[in-house]
Motif scaffolding. Structure first.
Motif, PDB file in Angstrom:
ATOM      1  N   GLY A 104      38.633 -35.320   4.511  1.00  0.00           N
ATOM      2  CA  GLY A 104      38.336 -33.923   4.811  1.00  0.00           C
ATOM      3  C   GLY A 104      38.318 -33.020   3.589  1.00  0.00           C
ATOM      4  O   GLY A 104      38.537 -31.824   3.689  1.00  0.00           O
ATOM      5  N   GLY A 105      38.076 -33.602   2.421  1.00  0.00           N
ATOM      6  CA  GLY A 105      37.896 -32.774   1.221  1.00  0.00           C
ATOM      7  C   GLY A 105      39.166 -32.200   0.648  1.00  0.00           C
ATOM      8  O   GLY A 105      39.119 -31.259  -0.131  1.00  0.00           O
ATOM      9  N   GLN A 106      40.331 -32.756   1.023  1.00  0.00           N
ATOM     10  CA  GLN A 106      41.571 -32.234   0.443  1.00  0.00           C
ATOM     11  C   GLN A 106      41.875 -32.948  -0.866  1.00  0.00           C
ATOM     12  O   GLN A 106      42.078 -34.147  -0.892  1.00  0.00           O
ATOM     13  CB  GLN A 106      42.734 -32.477   1.393  1.00  0.00           C
ATOM     14  CG  GLN A 106      42.661 -31.673   2.665  1.00  0.00           C
ATOM     15  CD  GLN A 106      43.863 -31.970   3.527  1.00  0.00           C
ATOM     16  OE1 GLN A 106      44.998 -31.732   3.142  1.00  0.00           O
ATOM     17  NE2 GLN A 106      43.614 -32.514   4.703  1.00  0.00           N
ATOM     18  N   LEU A 107      41.918 -32.174  -1.949  1.00  0.00           N
ATOM     19  CA  LEU A 107      42.217 -32.740  -3.261  1.00  0.00           C
ATOM     20  C   LEU A 107      43.456 -32.051  -3.820  1.00  0.00           C
ATOM     21  O   LEU A 107      43.701 -30.879  -3.549  1.00  0.00           O
ATOM     22  CB  LEU A 107      41.063 -32.505  -4.236  1.00  0.00           C
ATOM     23  CG  LEU A 107      39.673 -32.876  -3.773  1.00  0.00           C
ATOM     24  CD1 LEU A 107      38.676 -32.516  -4.852  1.00  0.00           C
ATOM     25  CD2 LEU A 107      39.604 -34.349  -3.471  1.00  0.00           C
ATOM     26  N   VAL A 125      34.759 -32.585  -9.493  1.00  0.00           N
ATOM     27  CA  VAL A 125      35.355 -32.153  -8.231  1.00  0.00           C
ATOM     28  C   VAL A 125      34.429 -32.485  -7.068  1.00  0.00           C
ATOM     29  O   VAL A 125      34.869 -32.954  -6.009  1.00  0.00           O
ATOM     30  CB  VAL A 125      35.675 -30.643  -8.286  1.00  0.00           C
ATOM     31  CG1 VAL A 125      36.068 -30.138  -6.926  1.00  0.00           C
ATOM     32  CG2 VAL A 125      36.778 -30.374  -9.284  1.00  0.00           C
ATOM     33  N   ALA A 126      33.114 -32.288  -7.277  1.00  0.00           N
ATOM     34  CA  ALA A 126      32.161 -32.594  -6.204  1.00  0.00           C
ATOM     35  C   ALA A 126      32.176 -34.086  -5.886  1.00  0.00           C
ATOM     36  O   ALA A 126      32.143 -34.487  -4.713  1.00  0.00           O
ATOM     37  CB  ALA A 126      30.761 -32.152  -6.607  1.00  0.00           C
ATOM     38  N   ALA A 127      32.259 -34.912  -6.936  1.00  0.00           N
ATOM     39  CA  ALA A 127      32.293 -36.360  -6.713  1.00  0.00           C
ATOM     40  C   ALA A 127      33.545 -36.742  -5.936  1.00  0.00           C
ATOM     41  O   ALA A 127      33.496 -37.569  -5.010  1.00  0.00           O
ATOM     42  CB  ALA A 127      32.267 -37.091  -8.058  1.00  0.00           C
ATOM     43  N   LEU A 128      34.661 -36.108  -6.263  1.00  0.00           N
ATOM     44  CA  LEU A 128      35.899 -36.402  -5.551  1.00  0.00           C
ATOM     45  C   LEU A 128      35.800 -35.979  -4.104  1.00  0.00           C
ATOM     46  O   LEU A 128      36.273 -36.673  -3.203  1.00  0.00           O
ATOM     47  CB  LEU A 128      37.071 -35.674  -6.213  1.00  0.00           C
ATOM     48  CG  LEU A 128      37.598 -36.292  -7.491  1.00  0.00           C
ATOM     49  CD1 LEU A 128      38.673 -35.408  -8.075  1.00  0.00           C
ATOM     50  CD2 LEU A 128      38.161 -37.671  -7.219  1.00  0.00           C
ATOM     51  N   GLN A 129      35.144 -34.825  -3.895  1.00  0.00           N
ATOM     52  CA  GLN A 129      35.024 -34.366  -2.516  1.00  0.00           C
ATOM     53  C   GLN A 129      34.130 -35.308  -1.707  1.00  0.00           C
ATOM     54  O   GLN A 129      34.407 -35.580  -0.542  1.00  0.00           O
ATOM     55  CB  GLN A 129      34.495 -32.935  -2.474  1.00  0.00           C
ATOM     56  CG  GLN A 129      35.610 -31.969  -2.164  1.00  0.00           C
ATOM     57  CD  GLN A 129      35.383 -30.598  -2.727  1.00  0.00           C
ATOM     58  OE1 GLN A 129      34.386 -30.354  -3.397  1.00  0.00           O
ATOM     59  NE2 GLN A 129      36.298 -29.702  -2.455  1.00  0.00           N
TER      60      GLN A 129
END
Lengths: 454, 466
Positions: free
Chosen positions: B101-104, B374-378
């Protein structure tokens, strides 16, 4: 006789082109620095005050909840994070004030960044140094001081006036002293005017309180000592060289090395000489110790249904002891490295000045230590506050009294040294600067005695 | 003829003290910084290798489905360009906690040695941007005014030489003398990198290094031309150096940081903490609303007699709150972007800003690279979330199945293994992408160089030689 030489030197300087240029430059830079940084501090302070007010309002709101169950639930849901108040003297020397976290958690480590925080930052601020008063003095004033004095001896030699001057019955020490005093006054005067303008602005706008104003005055005196160190260095270079162009190049080289290279190389050398394992390595070693303990514990659990209380206790204690030792090892090594870094950097007067000025402003390396202390104290007090709250709610009829008192909620604060204490701590660096002054002047004197004036 | 002029200028410079100083300074500064950065890089590579193994094993050893939901630690591979450029990423390598769910969650990196943040780090960008620019001015301040003083210029112009050839010859000769020690030191610095086996350059990195070098040469050309311009505007070398030092202090030491702070006061952004508080407040209000609804319906947290309608209503309320929070967050990000772009535009008044920003981007360590990371991680977080969900349903099916067969549950969850979890792959930007980011800055630097050179040409045409 001395007064004549001083007068001549001052008039000579004041009428020169570079005096006009440096006057304008200094005035603009110092005023801009003070203006920008005090505005920036004002913004941070307002933000802090408004968040703080909201926090208090939230506690008041909690106090007004009548239903005890709802109140208990509400209190469990909220967490009181500590907020760090910005240092007002960061107007003069920002130091670590922008580096150290603003918000402190009530328990546990400082929380990580979310993706929005990672991407949402103005990266340009990280690239360039903050333009505060100390930065202007450290970088710009040192260059200007050198620039004022680099041709004071060799320039006169080139023009031939030195020969003429020494044809009179004048001892060389008087000439050198006269040149030093006259030149230094003509450097310190525009700087003092600019500093006074900055002081007036800070005083009028009320950005600094009485304590902060004292710190400003001390930093101003410190700056004078620092400027004089560079001025004397320039005088020495001028007595070493026989041509102005050579003197200028040497002065620039020394300036680059001392302002830009030596202080920045110091941490590097310190890291090579006194290495500290990275934090990640320590953390993973701790995790390994933890895993080992868990394995042993699960082994015991498998063997016996209820486990062996004593053995479990021993394993836990062992693991905790190992971790403590590891942490202690890390802290000790780090302390050695920090001290080595500081001492190596002190090879350059610029670092001494920076350490002393940030110490006086309360934003130097010592702030990091005070921050850690403040955080530990806050978390400790917060733990006690929670426990008391918990005990007060158990068995008590909540209606019986107001067991949540706003003044009981702990506050986060960082110790601010008294001005006298800061001065005490900064004295070593001040002395070092004075030593640099004396050394350069004596060398300049020795060189000038042997100077070939023809 | 031009050749003779260039040769004379070059020989003049080579014999001068400043050339010796430039040689020593370039060599010492670049090589020292190369050693330091290479060691840092080596340490980062070993940390990265260790952490990837540890984090992979941590997933492989998991035997409980609940543990998967706690997320996975992802490591960012170090960037070989950090050998030269210490960019905007807070650390050379880092571990990020990723959940579905995009939590980093990024580690907050703050330096443990509090002395280090007081001084800027010395990397290639700093050496070129600050130290080399001062040297460039030292090479050019007396190119014309110095010869005027010594009388050589008068002699030179008594030959049948057009003035444009003279100024061009001076520019080329001086510039070559300036960049020769720099290039030598640069090659030496790269050679030092070759002693560290961890430092491996791919095609992207090779091209980026060449690009970085070209960028530095362009920047130095701009500053050198500025020195030439002032030299053709003044009659005395001492005036020219005074003006140039003033300009240097203003352009390199004062303008970039002061303009950034000034823009920050015009284009304001609320602090991160107050945005966080606002989000918390929105959530709190949502919670109170939900409680009010429950009270109105006569339900409480304790009894389970919630109607379907009530559940749906509260879920809708929660969604609404989350949307509001996200909106606030996005508007904050937009504000920060707005501020950054304005301060970037204003700070580009100084060529140093253009050079710095372009150097970071070409080394794939600028803000754009941060955004992409950050986008890649998301993106990965979605993949991970889907994987966890898939495993959960599989586990539930397994439980049902075994229960049907009459087995006791509880033990067999250990039979599950997660060796097939999706791996995170990350590549730094390709060279073409990096070029796309920097062309504006390159144009700006070109413009500065051309502008200063043309202005010095014009002013040399009108120069009063006596």
């Amino acid at each position: 006789m001395l007064s004549h030489i001083i007068k001549k030197e001052i008039i000579n300087n004041i009428l020169s082109f570079r005096f006009a240029i440096s006057y304008v430059l200094l005035f603009a830079l110092v005023l801009l620095a003070v203006f920008l940084m005090s505005n920036e501090y004002g913004t941070r302070q307002r933000e802090y005050a408004s968040i703080n007010k909201k926090e208090r309002a939230r506690i008041d709101q909690l106090q007004r909840i009548e239903d005890p169950r709802a109140l208990f639930r509400a209190i469990s849901a909220v967490s009181f994070n500590g907020l760090r108040q910005p240092r007002s003297a960061s107007i003069l020397a920002r130091g670590l004030d922008g580096e150290i976290p603003i918000e402190v958690p009530a328990y546990g480590a400082i929380r990580g960044l979310s993706s929005a925080e990672r991407v949402g930052r103005n990266a340009l601020r990280e690239v360039f140094q903050a333009p505060d008063f100390v930065y202007v003095v450290n970088v710009v004033m040192s260059l200007l001081a050198l620039f004022f004095v680099f041709d004071t001896i060799c320039g006169e030699k080139e023009q031939g006036t030195l020969k003429l001057l020494l044809a009179h019955s004048l001892p060389r020490d008087t000439v050198l002293l006269g040149k030093w005093v006259g030149g230094y006054i003509s450097v310190a005067m525009p700087f003092s005017m600019a500093a006074l303008a900055g002081f007036t602005y800070v005083y009028a706008s009320g950005a600094l309180n009485a304590d902060g104003l004292w710190r400003f005055v001390l930093i101003y005196w410190l700056s004078l000592v620092y400027i004089s160190a560079f001025f004397t260095l320039g005088l020495m270079i001028s007595t070493l060289a026989h041509r102005t162009s050579t003197a200028l190049l040497i002065a620039l080289l020394v300036w680059i090395c001392w302002i830009l290279v030596v202080p920045n190389i110091a941490p590097v050398v310190a890291r090579l000489v006194a290495p500290v394992p990275s934090r990640q390595v320590i953390e993973s070693e701790k995790a390994a110790i933890d895993r080992e303990a868990q394995l042993l514990l699960s082994g015991i659990q498998k063997r016996k249904v209820y486990g062996d209380e004593k053995e479990v206790e021993r394993i836990r204690r062992d693991a905790a002891g190992k971790m403590r030792k590891l942490e202690q090892f890390y802290v000790e090594r780090l302390q050695v490295q920090i001290e080595l870094t500081q001492n190596l950097a002190r090879l350059s007067p610029s670092a001494s000045f920076l350490f002393a000025a940030t110490r006086l402003a309360g934003t130097g390396p010592v702030l990091a230590g005070y921050f850690d202390q403040g955080m530990a104290r806050y978390q400790h007090e917060y733990g006690r506050f929670r426990r008391e709250l918990y005990h007060a709610t158990i068995g008590n009829k909540p209606q019986d009294g107001d067991w949540l008192r706003a003044e009981d909620v702990p506050r986060f604060f960082i110790t601010l040294e008294k001005v006298a204490d800061s001065l005490d701590a900064a004295l070593f660096d001040v002395l070092l600067l004075l030593v640099f002054n004396a050394l350069f002047f004596m060398l300049a004197y020795a060189f000038f005695l042997r100077y070939d004036v023809t | 003829m031009l050749f003779h002029l260039v040769r004379k200028e070059l020989l003049d410079q080579l014999l001068s003290l400043r050339f010796a100083i430039a040689c020593v300074l370039c060599l010492v500064a670049l090589m020292l910084s190369a050693v330091v950065q290479a060691r840092d890089y080596r340490e980062a590579v070993s940390t990265f290798n260790m952490n990837t193994v540890v984090h992979r094993d941590a997933v492989l050893q998991k035997d409980d489905i609940a543990e998967l939901q706690r997320g996975i630690e992802i490591d960012r591979p170090p960037n070989a360009m950090n050998m030269l450029v210490r960019g905007l990423a807070p650390q050379l390598t880092e571990s990020v906690e990723v959940r579905g769910g995009g939590q980093l969650k990024f580690v907050r990196a703050y330096e443990r040695n509090p002395v280090i943040p007081l001084f800027p780090s010395v990397d290639f960008v700093f050496i070129v941007g600050v130290i080399m620019s001062l040297l460039a001015l030292a090479f050019s301040y007396d190119a014309v005014s110095g010869e005027q003083e010594s009388g050589v210029l008068k002699l030179l112009m008594s030959y049948a030489l057009p003035r444009d050839t003279v100024i061009l010859g001076k520019w080329i000769g001086g510039y070559v003398a300036l960049v020769t020690p720099f290039l030598l030191a640069f090659v030496a610095a790269l050679t030092i990198g070759a002693f560290f086996p961890e430092v491996e350059y791919g095609l992207n990195e090779m091209l980026a290094i060449l690009g970085l070098l070209a960028l530095a040469l362009l920047y130095l050309a701009a500053i050198y031309s500025l020195g030439l311009l002032v030299s053709t505007l003044t009659q005395l070398a001492s005036t020219s150096i005074a003006v140039l030092l003033l300009l240097w202090v203003a352009l390199i030491l004062a303008v970039p940081n002061m303009v950034i702070y000034a823009t920050g006061q015009v284009v304001r952004v609320p602090s991160r903490e107050s945005v966080d508080r606002e989000g918390g407040q929105l959530r709190e209000e949502g919670r109170l609303k939900a409680e009010a609804i429950q009270k109105a319906e006569g339900a409480s947290w304790d009894n389970e007699e919630w109607s379907e309608e009530l559940r749906a209503e509260i879920a809708a309320l929660n969604r609404e709150v989350e949307v509001a929070v996200r909106k606030r967050e996005e508007s904050y990000l937009a504000q920060v972007r707005n501020q950054s772009s304005w301060s970037g535009i204003a700070a580009r008044l100084s060529p140093l800003t253009s050079f710095n920003m372009a150097a970071y981007d070409i080394a794939a360590d600028g803000m754009e690279q941060e955004r992409r990371f950050v986008a890649a991680l998301q993106g990965y977080s979605q993949v991970w979330g889907a994987y966890v969900e898939g495993r959960e349903t599989a586990w539930r099916d397994l439980v049902e199945h075994r229960r049907d067969q009459g087995e006791q549950d509880g033990r067999f969850q250990r039979a599950l293994k997660y060796g097939d979890y999706p791996r995170f792959k990350f590549e730094y930007m390709s060279f073409a992408d990096r070029l796309e980011l920097i062309w504006l800055d390159v144009l700006l630097l070109l413009m500065w160089a051309a502008l200063f050179f043309m202005a010095s040409y014009i002013s040399f045409l009108r120069y009063n030689i006596h």
